[in-house]
Scaffold this motif. Structure first.
Motif, PDB file in Angstrom:
ATOM      1  N   ASN A 142       1.151  -1.064   0.122  1.00  0.00           N
ATOM      2  CA  ASN A 142       0.052  -0.029  -0.061  1.00  0.00           C
ATOM      3  C   ASN A 142       1.034   1.745   0.156  1.00  0.00           C
ATOM      4  N   HIS A 179      -9.431   0.907   4.533  1.00  0.00           N
ATOM      5  CA  HIS A 179      -8.434   1.439   5.508  1.00  0.00           C
ATOM      6  C   HIS A 179      -8.688   2.776   6.058  1.00  0.00           C
ATOM      7  N   CYS A 230     -10.896  -4.153   5.194  1.00  0.00           N
ATOM      8  CA  CYS A 230      -9.756  -3.673   5.661  1.00  0.00           C
ATOM      9  C   CYS A 230     -10.494  -3.659   7.524  1.00  0.00           C
ATOM     10  N   LEU A 232       0.102  -6.640   4.577  1.00  0.00           N
ATOM     11  CA  LEU A 232      -0.765  -6.014   4.118  1.00  0.00           C
ATOM     12  C   LEU A 232       0.622  -4.533   4.649  1.00  0.00           C
ATOM     13  N   LEU A 261      -8.153  -1.370  -1.580  1.00  0.00           N
ATOM     14  CA  LEU A 261      -8.583  -1.793  -0.866  1.00  0.00           C
ATOM     15  C   LEU A 261     -10.067  -0.665   0.298  1.00  0.00           C
TER      16      LEU A 261
END
Ligand code: PGA
Length: 250
Positions: free
Chosen positions: A9, A95, A126, A231, A92
């Motif tokens: 990321n 997050h 996430c 991640l 994603l």
């Protein structure tokens, strides 16, 4: 068998020049990584460059976020179909930086997740607790609510083939990593929550750990039975460090 997955990321970092250099570095070291799947999530504007460099390689790429809307008057947003247009396989969703800094609540995150899944992207959901929530002893409640929001909106079928990343907020970018035992406990809990709905979805789910994972601690985390990959934020910005985590997952 769940295939290990390591996703980088990149957050709000890099330039076109540094992106080219990082991609070249990752590509040059990838021959040894045959079992683990490798994914990079660059800033949107670098996705065309990533696509040009990685097309035909074993590395996949994805967005760091997406709009819950398909199109229209939503200034600054990027849709699922736009990401697909540029070859993204993953995205994603939820997050903690989106949740905390941009006000994305469980309902919006769930909406984005369902939109991503329906469009054909693989969402990486996430989840994770803040330090305060951990100290209050409500880590499991927080994670359960984050999962339940998605299951309520999309049904357990929406999670089939998706990915979950457990990222304790207090470990992200802080250098403080969850111990392997702490991480394993929450990963097993997440799997048990899914199993209440569907055993096959639970056992097939790849659950990544995120939060200051780096070459020095990757092996002890990745060898936990319910940790299926990582991640990676800060350590994904240097090819050498990222590759050594990929090799640890391999
Ligand atoms: P970090 O970030 O590895 O820099 O802690 C992880 C993430 O936010 O995904």
């Amino acid at each position: 068998m769940r295939q290990p997955l390591v996703a980088g990321n990149w957050k709000l970092n890099g330039s076109l020049a540094s992106t080219k250099e990082l991609l070249a570095g990752i590509k040059s070291g990838l021959a040894e990584v045959v079992n683990a799947e490798v994914v990079v999530c660059p800033p949107y504007v670098f996705i065309p460059e990533v696509q040009a460099q990685l097309a035909g390689s074993s590395i996949a790429w994805g967005g760091q976020n997406l709009s819950a809307e398909a199109g229209g008057a939503f200034t600054g947003e990027i849709s699922a179909s736009m990401l697909l247009d540029f070859g993204c396989k993953y995205v994603l969703v939820g997050h903690s930086e989106r949740r905390m800094l941009y006000g994305e609540d469980n309902a919006l995150v769930a909406k984005k997740f369902v939109v991503a899944k329906k469009s054909g992207l693989i969402p990486i959901l996430c989840v994770g607790e803040t330090l305060e929530e951990r100290q209050q002893g409500i880590t499991e409640d927080v994670v359960a609510a984050q999962l339940a929001a998605v299951i309520d909106q999309g049904g357990i079928a929406a999670l089939d083939g998706a990915v979950i990343a457990y990222e304790p907020v207090w470990a992200i970018g802080t250098g403080m990593t969850a111990s392997p035992e702490q991480a394993q406990t929450v990963h097993a809990y997440i799997r048990s929550q899914l199993a209440q709905h569907d055993g096959a979805v639970a056992s097939g789910m790849r659950i990544l750990y995120g939060g200051s994972m780096k070459p020095e601690n990757a092996v002890e985390l990745l060898t936990q039975s319910d940790i299926d990959g990582g991640l990676i934020g800060g350590a994904a910005l240097k090819a050498e460090g990222f590759l050594s985590i990929c090799k640890a997952a391999n």
